[in-house]
Every structure is written in structure tokens, then in C-alpha cells.
Design a protein around this motif. Structure first.
Motif, mmCIF file in Angstrom:
data_model
loop_
_atom_site.group_PDB
_atom_site.id
_atom_site.type_symbol
_atom_site.label_atom_id
_atom_site.label_comp_id
_atom_site.label_asym_id
_atom_site.label_seq_id
_atom_site.Cartn_x
_atom_site.Cartn_y
_atom_site.Cartn_z
ATOM 1 N N PHE A 19 28.648 3.750 49.208
ATOM 2 C CA PHE A 19 29.436 4.824 49.809
ATOM 3 C C PHE A 19 30.894 4.456 50.017
ATOM 4 C CE2 PHE A 19 30.059 8.693 52.267
ATOM 5 C CZ PHE A 19 29.314 9.544 51.498
ATOM 6 N N LYS A 176 19.051 21.342 57.544
ATOM 7 C CA LYS A 176 19.716 20.076 57.829
ATOM 8 C C LYS A 176 20.426 19.547 56.577
ATOM 9 C CE LYS A 176 20.265 16.198 60.137
ATOM 10 N NZ LYS A 176 20.937 16.138 61.408
ATOM 11 N N MET A 180 24.368 18.702 56.112
ATOM 12 C CA MET A 180 24.780 17.331 55.762
ATOM 13 C C MET A 180 25.506 17.307 54.436
ATOM 14 S SD MET A 180 21.500 15.016 56.731
ATOM 15 C CE MET A 180 22.211 13.471 56.166
ATOM 16 N N ALA A 187 33.645 15.490 53.099
ATOM 17 C CA ALA A 187 34.174 14.187 53.520
ATOM 18 C C ALA A 187 34.639 13.382 52.311
ATOM 19 C CB ALA A 187 33.122 13.407 54.317
ATOM 20 N N VAL A 190 38.000 14.661 51.472
ATOM 21 C CA VAL A 190 38.971 14.149 52.444
ATOM 22 C C VAL A 190 39.348 12.706 52.078
ATOM 23 C CG1 VAL A 190 39.318 13.483 54.859
ATOM 24 C CG2 VAL A 190 38.096 15.588 54.322
ATOM 25 N N LEU A 229 39.076 18.914 55.277
ATOM 26 C CA LEU A 229 38.943 18.339 56.620
ATOM 27 C C LEU A 229 38.547 19.415 57.629
ATOM 28 C CD1 LEU A 229 39.098 15.874 58.376
ATOM 29 C CD2 LEU A 229 41.517 16.256 58.697
ATOM 30 N N VAL A 232 34.963 19.909 57.187
ATOM 31 C CA VAL A 232 34.183 18.794 57.751
ATOM 32 C C VAL A 232 34.023 18.975 59.255
ATOM 33 C CG1 VAL A 232 34.329 16.337 58.342
ATOM 34 C CG2 VAL A 232 34.741 17.073 56.006
ATOM 35 N N ALA A 240 26.222 18.941 65.306
ATOM 36 C CA ALA A 240 25.967 18.474 66.672
ATOM 37 C C ALA A 240 25.027 19.453 67.368
ATOM 38 C CB ALA A 240 27.281 18.331 67.431
ATOM 39 N N GLN A 247 16.996 16.755 66.968
ATOM 40 C CA GLN A 247 16.945 15.303 67.187
ATOM 41 C C GLN A 247 17.640 14.966 68.500
ATOM 42 O OE1 GLN A 247 18.548 14.045 63.164
ATOM 43 N NE2 GLN A 247 16.859 12.605 63.376
ATOM 44 N N LYS A 250 18.831 11.425 69.261
ATOM 45 C CA LYS A 250 20.013 10.945 68.564
ATOM 46 C C LYS A 250 21.279 11.433 69.276
ATOM 47 C CE LYS A 250 20.175 10.999 63.856
ATOM 48 N NZ LYS A 250 20.343 11.652 62.539
ATOM 49 N N MET A 334 34.154 8.151 64.396
ATOM 50 C CA MET A 334 34.214 9.195 63.363
ATOM 51 C C MET A 334 35.091 10.349 63.840
ATOM 52 S SD MET A 334 31.156 11.422 61.612
ATOM 53 C CE MET A 334 30.396 11.775 63.178
ATOM 54 N N GLY A 338 38.689 11.634 62.456
ATOM 55 C CA GLY A 338 38.852 13.017 61.996
ATOM 56 C C GLY A 338 40.058 13.671 62.648
ATOM 57 N N GLY A 381 29.898 7.628 60.323
ATOM 58 C CA GLY A 381 29.071 8.834 60.242
ATOM 59 C C GLY A 381 27.658 8.505 59.801
ATOM 60 N N THR A 385 23.975 8.834 61.743
ATOM 61 C CA THR A 385 22.823 9.494 61.130
ATOM 62 C C THR A 385 21.616 8.563 61.022
ATOM 63 O OG1 THR A 385 24.366 10.791 59.816
ATOM 64 C CG2 THR A 385 22.086 10.798 59.106
HETATM 65 C C1 HEM Z 1 35.931 15.439 63.720
HETATM 66 C C2 HEM Z 1 34.828 15.957 63.905
HETATM 67 C C3 HEM Z 1 33.509 15.517 63.320
HETATM 68 C C4 HEM Z 1 32.300 15.860 63.868
HETATM 69 C C5 HEM Z 1 32.060 16.696 65.102
HETATM 70 C C6 HEM Z 1 31.281 15.255 63.058
HETATM 71 C C7 HEM Z 1 29.916 15.362 63.321
HETATM 72 C C8 HEM Z 1 28.944 14.651 62.678
HETATM 73 C C9 HEM Z 1 27.585 14.545 63.084
HETATM 74 C C10 HEM Z 1 26.986 15.265 64.295
HETATM 75 C C11 HEM Z 1 26.933 13.720 62.218
HETATM 76 C C12 HEM Z 1 25.489 13.251 62.301
HETATM 77 C C13 HEM Z 1 24.546 14.164 61.647
HETATM 78 C C14 HEM Z 1 23.119 13.894 62.003
HETATM 79 O O1 HEM Z 1 22.631 12.787 61.855
HETATM 80 O O2 HEM Z 1 22.465 14.821 62.450
HETATM 81 C C15 HEM Z 1 27.896 13.305 61.234
HETATM 82 C C16 HEM Z 1 27.621 12.488 60.151
HETATM 83 C C17 HEM Z 1 28.569 12.126 59.197
HETATM 84 N N1 HEM Z 1 29.926 12.363 59.233
HETATM 85 FE FE1 HEM Z 1 30.899 13.449 60.619
HETATM 86 N N2 HEM Z 1 31.862 14.565 62.033
HETATM 87 C C18 HEM Z 1 33.238 14.700 62.155
HETATM 88 C C19 HEM Z 1 34.195 14.151 61.301
HETATM 89 C C20 HEM Z 1 33.913 13.436 60.158
HETATM 90 C C21 HEM Z 1 34.895 12.969 59.214
HETATM 91 C C22 HEM Z 1 36.390 13.194 59.342
HETATM 92 C C23 HEM Z 1 34.233 12.333 58.197
HETATM 93 C C24 HEM Z 1 34.761 11.665 56.947
HETATM 94 C C25 HEM Z 1 35.828 11.929 56.331
HETATM 95 C C26 HEM Z 1 32.825 12.380 58.526
HETATM 96 C C27 HEM Z 1 31.814 11.843 57.735
HETATM 97 C C28 HEM Z 1 30.494 11.833 58.092
HETATM 98 C C29 HEM Z 1 29.466 11.255 57.264
HETATM 99 C C30 HEM Z 1 29.650 10.595 55.890
HETATM 100 C C31 HEM Z 1 28.260 11.422 57.973
HETATM 101 C C32 HEM Z 1 26.873 10.963 57.518
HETATM 102 C C33 HEM Z 1 26.216 11.939 56.602
HETATM 103 C C34 HEM Z 1 25.682 13.162 57.323
HETATM 104 O O3 HEM Z 1 24.881 13.014 58.228
HETATM 105 O O4 HEM Z 1 26.106 14.243 56.915
HETATM 106 N N3 HEM Z 1 32.667 13.067 59.707
HETATM 107 N N4 HEM Z 1 29.114 13.880 61.534
#
Ligand code: HEM
Ligand code: HEM
Lengths: 443, 333
Positions: A19, A176, A180, A187, A190, A229, A232, A240, A247, A250, A334, A338, A381, A385
Motif C-alpha cells: 500500500f 461496508k 471502504m 485516498a 489524494v 479529498l 474521502v 464512522a 463495529q 472499533k 489520519m 486529512g 487508516g 480498520t
Molecule cells: C479527515 C477525515 C477522515 C475520516 C473521518 C476518516 C474515517 C475513516 C474511518 C472511520 C476508517 C475506518 C473504517 C472502518 O474500519 O470501519 C478509515 C479508514 C481508512 N482511511 Fe480514513 N478518514 C479520513 C481521512 C482519510 C485520509 C485523508 C486518507 C488518505 C489519504 C484516509 C485513508 C484511509 C484508509 C486507506 C483507510 C483504510 C481502508 C478503509 O477502511 O477504507 N482517510 N477512515
């Protein structure tokens, strides 16, 4: 050493390397496809040069993405044999379909795109690069629908000591998975946008000859970066909310909430005492949590302690609380990344599109440093997860400790861990050096 | 035909395709440093597979994923039992894959020389240990009733599996050499043509030893079907030799490819209906029936496969058509 622990480290390290490069492949594929399309339609030399220049980085990241990916696929059988037997019926089909629908598309077309220049018309050339990009995105989709099953199992029954598929669409279109998938693919874009911005900023600082080239590239990256962005962040918000429902453990860990919380206070800084199951220090602000999770000021978030007791009733004695400190700080990192990226992009968009204003030097340096931000967000992130799901491999169904290969010797697991880590680290350095050379060389 | 058998055939077919296509890729990789010291010629050798090897490798990726999906127990038990073997295959694949992609990215003599040797050893490693996998599939492994590997390194690396490994390596070398023979042009062909007869004789010898040992040790070739397949394989191999002598380059390539397809068919015919033989107790042997996924899962995949397999074949064949020309000295990528 415990082979289970070694296997977990190996999975974590090998996926992290995968990744590190995959987001660049997905995003650069898209950018290069856009540039080639622009060239086809407008026939301006600059677009062709842009496609060639950014295409170099694309090839490097795809090379790394492919070789790191193969290891992951074999690893399920190597280190996680009991997991594979238990979930294969449900988890396998998305992977098999991924190989037909995505990997073939990407790998076959990247070959003709690269080596077929002489033989292909420009239309077919552009078609090929779009197929490569489509393949990369589809591969993200299918692997994530498999991963989503581990987060929120759907479309299965328990039969013959394993999970068996009963509704394929419930797995493929698991809500889900859709969240994701959107969050992750955006992402990736971004990540690429910030890579391009960083390279452009470096060339502006150096005052290299190609100002027009990099100005155009920068504009494109601001556009893709801003759109993706925002996407995202919006999807992150929905995720959330979904997490609170499906979950809860979590979410509670990501927010370091031990006792059920109704006042919606969001923790900004906590010192967590995991053995004692409490926070030593917890600085909070009102309402923010409920706004983030429920879109309203009211709501109840269950704490880890009551959730633990509920899980014991359901699944028998055991500790069902994931590593809290890691999950909590990863989540904060994360979101912090962001928000920082959003601020940078907004400032940049306003300045660059108002033309004449020249960016201050410190801001250029900030952009170069910001190349790391999306990578930090990506890794943290995935930590939220995957670590936040522990001790489960498949949420509520299979413990991680029950999924590892039986009879795997610690020495064997250790040697493969060392071998892969060494090879990947060396290769990552070589790839980085090639990328830096290419940056310096310019178009 | 029942569904698990159908998927057994698909797995066999994907592996056959993988051995056919990556067979010449690995062969080319192994031959690379030996055919020429000149950069321009080495570049031509790489270019001969440059546009197609990525797509060829997906046959292996696809075989792995399909094995996981259609026979989870087979996949899990085979891979975890042969942990060391697959780890080494992976290391070989990583080095070779990165080598092919990275070698041209710097105009530096030493850089290229190092990658060329890594491409060579990586290709050899992958080919050799895939051969060990073939040998182990045929001879069986000490698998308990819990589908746990209860043996040691001596159960994996036996005289038979090592013979199989060398046979696979030499067949891949031959396949790679006859492939280069139809793809290259100019001076670089000289050395290749001189090596071809030697490579052919080694392949013939190793194939014969492999079949003989299979007959003596494992009782292979005892059913009519196996005998026919083995006979055809030997005939195709001899046809390949004759074509090399007669300078019928294209025929030689198809003949060596046919040998590979026939030998894979032989392996799977010998196995059926078993998929992983337990040497401890025949009752613990994994079979097409007891290792497969549920009927629903297999049905879903059948529907998807009926659409994707033909389309994939079509566009992959199309890329071979686009890139059909011989590589010339002046080509630059
Ligand atoms: C700024 C607000 C953001 C929020 C509220 C947010 C929220 C979340 C949440 C809740 C998860 C966990 C999902 C789960 O396990 O149920 C997650 C996973 C992840 N986030 Fe974020 N995120 C944000 C920004 C970002 C940014 C800026 C990036 C990358 C550029 C990013 C990349 C990822 C990745 C790669 C995962 C793991 C894969 C996935 O579960 O989709 N996130 N995010
Ligand atoms: C454990 C999980 C994963 C496994 C088993 C896996 C498996 C693989 C395999 C086998 C390949 C090589 C395909 C080839 O030969 O062409 C690959 C490449 C790739 N994977 Fe993964 N992968 C995983 C996670 C992910 C994730 C989370 C994403 C994206 C969101 C992703 C996106 C890609 C892409 C785009 C490629 C193509 C290579 C590139 O463009 O860099 N993979 N993966």
C-alpha cells in the motif's frame, strides 16, 4: 517467538509495502490516462510530454505494486491456512474474480500500452491506458469487498465448520465494501495528487526551465486532489457512523471510550492505561463526537467495558478489546493529516488560480513535506480498520489466533519474515532512488 | 460432470496456461546473461517478453486465487505444507519481476549487469521450485487427518521432486529458447542457434528420467490415459527436435508448448480425483470432493468464469497479435 505473532508482523509489513505503492499506481494511472486523452483531443505537445513524464513514476510504482501483491495472495495459504479453510468459500470468489476482471485487464494492457507504441493507433493507445486504470480500480474494489467481509460478514451461513456463501451480491455489494472502496480509491487519488504537487513545488523552488509544464501539472493535481479529498472526508464521516452501528468496539477503541458516553465529547488528547481500562488524561471538547458520528448533538456511544461484557456473553470468556492506544492515535493521525491536506489545498487553490501571486518559499517546502501526509493517513487508516477489528480476523466469527497455520515452526516463520522485510526494504530504497532521479531529471 | 470436477479442470487448465506462457518467460530470463554480453542485444532479449510477461504472470496469480476459491482446503494445505518452497518461489518472482522493470531505467553498465543476473537467478529459482511443487503433488506429502503437514524438509525435497524440478527447468529453458528463436532477429540469434541442440538434448533426457522415475516410484503411466498422454508428450518433444533441425522455428515453438501442456495434463490425470495425497493414510488424502467449496459458491464462479475466461483470452491473444513482430535492433522502449 510465537509463530502467530511473526505471521502477523509479516502480513502487516508486506501489506504496508503493497500500500505504499498501490495508491500511486491507481492515481497516476488515472492522471496519465487523462493526459493522454487530452493529447488525443487537443494534439498539444505539452500533454504528451506530461503523460510521458508522469508515466515514468507510474511504471515504477506498478512494478513494486505487482511484486508485493503476489506475496499477499500466497500468504493466506502460507501463514493463515486455518483462516483460508474457514473463509475460502466466501472470501475466495472475490479474489478469483479480481484476478480475471482486474489483474488480467491491468497487466495485459500495460504491456501493449508500453510496447505497442509503434503498432497501435493513438486511439488504441489511449484505450489501453484507460483499461489499465480501470483494472487497477477494479482490483481495489474486489479486494476490498473481500476485506469488508472480515469487517462486517454478510451473505453467508455457518455450515460444515466454515462460512459458506449463500448470497454473492450481499458480499460483493456489502455496504461496508462500498464505503471502504470509495474512501480508499479516493485516498489513492489524494496520495497521487500530493505526490505531483510535491514534485511541482520542488521544480518551482529550483526555478527549473519547465515552469509551464509544472504549472499545468499542478493545476490538474489541485483539481483532482480537492475533489478526491472532499470525497474521502465525506465518506469517512459515513464510515464512522456505520462503525457505531456495526463495529461499536472499533469505534470505542478509536475514540478511547471506556464507559458509555452520552454527552458527545470528542477526545483530542488521551493518555491511555490499557491494563487498568481507563484514560489517565483525557482532554475533550463538547459535541464534536456526536456531530461526527450521528450528524446531531444527541446520541449514545457504547464504551468498551460494557461492550466487552456483552461479547463475553456471546462468544465466551476472553478479551475482546483491541489495542486501544494504537487504534486511537492512528485514527487521530489520519484525521489530522486529512485536515492539514485540506487546508494546504485550499490555500493553494486560491493562490494558483488567481494567477500572478507567487507562492512563498516556505509554502513550497511545506508542499514537499506534505507528500508524506497521505501515506501517513493511508497506513494509519488501515491500522484503524485492521487493528481495531482485533482480536477478530472475521468480526464475531473467527479469532485471529484461530486462523493461523497449525504446526508452523517459529524458525520458518521468522526466516520468511526477515527475508521479505529485507528484500522489500532494499527494493523500496531502490525505487525511491529511481523516483528521485526522475524528479531531478525533469521532463 | 459434477461441479468440483469442472473446477478441478479449470485449475489444471490455468496451471497449464501458466506453465506454457511463463515457461518461455522463465526460460528467456534464465538464458539472458548467457546469450550476449552486448547491451543492445540484451535489450532485445528483454523486449521479446517485455510486453507480454505481465499478462502471462497473471495466469499464475489467477490459478492461485481460483485454487483458493474453489478448493480452500487444497490451497491452504498445499501452501502451508510447502511453506519454504513457496517462499523461495516468491523471492525469485520478486527479483525477476523488478529486474525486468528496473534494468532499463538507468544507463549504467553495472546496474544492468546486476539486474540481469538477478533476472536469471530469479527465473531459475521460480522454475526450479515450481518443479518441486509438481513433484510433491505427484508423490504426496505427510498430511494428518487435521490437514496439517507432519513431515520435514526430507519429505519435500526427495530425489523424485528434485528430478521433477530439473525436468521443469530444462523444459522451460527449451521453451524459452525456441520462443527467442521466433522473436529475435540479427546477430543475437547466432549464439542461440548454437545452444539450441544442447538445450534440446538436456530437456529430452530430463523428461525421460522424470517419466521413468514416475513410473518406477509412483506407478505413473499405468492407466491407458496416462500412457497416451506421456506417449504424446514424448512424440511432441521429438517433433520439437526435428523442427529445430529443419529450421521450422514456429513449429518447434508450438511443439515445445504442446509438451508442457501434455505433461501438466498427465500430472492432473494421475492425481484425479485426489488433489493432495497423504502419504500417512489414504483416508486423509484430500480429494476433489472433500476439499472443494460449496455448490453455490462454485455455481457463482462458474457463471462469472463463463463470461470472463473467453473475453480475457480474446484480448490477451489480441496483444500477442499486436506485438507479433520480431524484435529488431533499432527498437527502443
Ligand atoms: C479527515 C477525515 C477522515 C475520516 C473521518 C476518516 C474515517 C475513516 C474511518 C472511520 C476508517 C475506518 C473504517 C472502518 O474500519 O470501519 C478509515 C479508514 C481508512 N482511511 Fe480514513 N478518514 C479520513 C481521512 C482519510 C485520509 C485523508 C486518507 C488518505 C489519504 C484516509 C485513508 C484511509 C484508509 C486507506 C483507510 C483504510 C481502508 C478503509 O477502511 O477504507 N482517510 N477512515
Ligand atoms: C491482502 C490484500 C491484498 C492482496 C492479497 C492483493 C493481491 C494482489 C496481487 C496478487 C497483485 C498482483 C497482480 C498482478 O500480477 O498483476 C496485486 C496488485 C495490485 N493490487 Fe493488491 N492485494 C491486496 C490489497 C490491495 C489493496 C487494498 C488495494 C487497493 C486499494 C490493492 C490494489 C492493487 C493494485 C492497483 C494492483 C496492481 C499493481 C499496481 O498497480 O501497483 N491491493 N495485488
Amino acid at each position: 517467538m510465537d509463530p502467530l505473532v511473526l505471521s502477523r508482523w509479516q502480513f502487516a509489513i508486506t501489506t504496508s509495502y503493497h500500500f505504499l505503492f498501490v495508491p500511486l499506481s491507481v492515481g497516476l494511472g488515472l492522471l496519465v490516462a487523462i493526459m493522454e486523452t487530452l493529447y488525443m483531443n487537443r494534439r498539444r505537445e505539452i500533454y504528451r510530454r506530461m503523460a510521458v513524464y508522469w508515466g515514468h513514476f507510474f511504471l515504477i510504482s506498478v512494478a513494486m505494486g505487482v511484486v508485493t501483491g503476489i506475496v499477499l495472495e500466497f500468504q493466506f495459504g502460507l501463514n493463515w491456512a486455518r483462516f483460508s479453510r474457514y473463509v475460502g468459500d466466501v472470501f475466495g470468489p472475490p479474489l478469483a474474480i479480481e484476478s480475471w476482471a482486474a489483474f488480467f485487464l491491468e497487466s495485459v494492457f500495460i504491456g501493449v500500452w508500453l510496447y505497442g507504441r509503434k503498432a497501435l493507433s493513438i486511439r488504441m493507445q489511449v484505450f489501453s491506458i484507460w483499461m489499465v486504470t480501470l483494472g487497477a480500480m477494479l482490483s481495489a474494489f474486489w479486494i476490498i469487498s473481500a476485506n469488508a467481509f472480515m469487517q462486517e460478514p454478510a451473505g453467508y451461513v455457518l455450515r460444515n465448520n466454515r462460512v459458506e456463501l449463500v448470497n454473492f451480491l450481499a458480499v460483493a455489494l456489502n455496504h461496508k465494501a462500498l464505503y471502504m472502496c470509495g474512501h480508499t480509491i479516493l485516498a489513492c487519488i489524494v496520495t497521487t495528487s500530493f505526490f505531483v504537487l510535491g514534485v511541482c513545488a520542488w521544480h518551482f523552488l529550483r526555478n527549473t526551465a519547465e515552469q509551464d509544464f509544472f504549472r499545468r501539472s499542478m493545476k490538474l493535481a489541485i483539481l483532482t486532489g480537492l475533489v478526491s479529498l472532499l470525497g474521502v472526508i465525506v465518506l469517512g464521516h459515513f464510515m464512522a457512523r456505520d462503525m457505531a452501528q456495526h463495529q461499536p468496539m472499533k469505534l470505542a477503541a478509536a475514540e478511547a471510550i471506556w464507559e458509555t458516553r452520552t454527552d458527545g465529547r470528542e477526545s483530542l488528547f488521551a493518555v491511555i492505561d490499557e491494563p487498568a481500562r481507563r484514560n489517565k488524561v483525557d482532554i475533550t471538547v463538547p459535541w464534536l463526537l456526536n456531530v461526527m458520528v450521528f450528524d446531531s448533538l444527541q446520541g449514545t456511544i457504547k464504551g468498551m467495558k460494557p461492550l466487552q461484557e456483552e461479547q463475553v456473553v456471546l462468544s465466551g470468556p476472553g478479551n475482546y478489546i483491541p489495542p486501544v492506544t494504537l487504534t486511537y492515535w492512528s485514527f487521530r493521525l489520519m484525521i489530522f493529516s486529512g485536515i492539514t491536506m485540506l487546508l494546504l489545498l485550499l490555500v493553494l487553490a486560491v493562490t494558483v488560480f488567481r494567477r500572478k501571486i507567487v507562492l512563498p518559499r516556505w509554502f513550497q517546502w511545506a508542499l514537499i513535506a506534505a507528500v508524506m501526509l497521505p501515506h501517513i493517513a493511508n497506513i494509519t487508516g488501515w491500522i484503524v480498520t485492521e487493528v481495531g477489528r482485533q482480536p477478530w480476523a472475521v468480526y464475531g466469527l473467527l479469532l485471529t489466533s484461530a486462523g493461523s497455520t497449525a504446526g508452523l515452526a517459529a524458525a520458518t516463520a521468522l526466516s520468511s519474515l526477515i527475508l521479505f522485510t529485507l528484500i522489500y526494504t532494499v527494493l523500496a530504497f531502490i525505487a525511491a532512488s529511481l523516483i528521485i532521479r526522475q524528479i531531478k531529471k525533469g521532463p | 460432470m459434477d461441479l468440483p470436477t469442472f473446477w478441478f479442470i479449470i485449475v489444471a487448465w490455468l496451471l497449464a496456461g501458466f506453465f506454457f506462457l511463463e515457461g518461455f518467460d522463465y526460460g528467456v530470463g534464465m538464458l539472458l546473461p548467457f546469450l550476449s554480453k552486448e547491451e543492445a542485444q540484451r535489450r532485445m532479449i528483454i523486449s521479446s517478453i517485455g510486453g507480454v510477461w505481465d499478462g502471462n504472470e497473471v495466469w499464475m496469480v489467477s490459478a492461485g486465487a481460483v485454487l483458493f476459491a474453489s478448493f480452500p482446503s487444497w490451497y491452504a494445505t498445499l501452501f502451508s505444507s510447502l511453506y519454504i518452497v513457496f517462499t523461495l518461489i516468491l523471492c525469485g518472482l520478486i527479483l525477476r519481476g523488478i529486474g525486468i522493470k528496473f534494468r532499463n531505467l538507468r544507463e549504467d553498465h553495472r546496474w544492468r549487469a546486476v539486474w540481469d543476473w538477478l533476472i536469471c537467478t530469479g527465473s531459475f529459482t521460480a522454475a526450479f521450485f515450481w518443479g518441486v511443487v509438481v513433484g510433491d503433488l505427484l508423490q504426496g506429502l505427510p498430511i494428518t487427518d487435521q490437514q496439517v503437514f507432519a513431515g520435514g524438509i526430507r519429505d519435500i525435497f526427495t530425489p523424485f521432486s528434485l528430478t521433477a524440478a530439473l525436468a521443469v527447468v530444462s523444459l522451460f529453458l527449451l521453451h524459452g529458447a525456441v520462443y527467442l528463436n521466433i522473436k529475435l532477429s540479427g546477430d543475437v540469434l547466432g549464439k542461440l542457434k548454437r545452444l539450441l541442440p544442447i538445450i534440446f538434448l538436456v530437456a529430452l533426457l530430463m523428461a525421460a528420467v522424470f517419466l521413468l522415475l514416475g513410473y518406477l516410484r509412483l506407478g505413473m503411466l499405468c492407466s491407458p490415459a496416462e500412457l497416451i498422454l506421456a506417449g504424446l508428450a514424448v512424440a511432441a518433444l521429438i517433433a520439437c527436435g526435428i523442427s529445430i533441425l529443419r529450421k521450422a522455428d514456429l513449429t518447434a515453438f508450438w511443439a515445445s508448448g504442446t509438451v508442457i501442456l501434455l505433461i501438466v495434463s498427465l500430472v492432473f490425470t494421475f492425481l484425479y480425483p485426489r488433489v493432495l495425497i497423504s502419504t500417512l493414510d489414504p483416508r486423509w488424502t484430500l480429494t476433489v470432493q472433500n476439499a472443494s467449496s460449496s455448490p453455490y459458491s462454485l455455481k457463482v464462479m462458474s457463471v462469472v468464469a463463463i463470461f470472463f475466461i473467453p473475453t480475457t483470452l480474446l484480448y490477451q491473444a489480441w496483444t500477442y497479435w499486436v506485438l507479433r513482430k520480431r524484435v529488431e535492433h533499432s527498437d527502443r522502449y
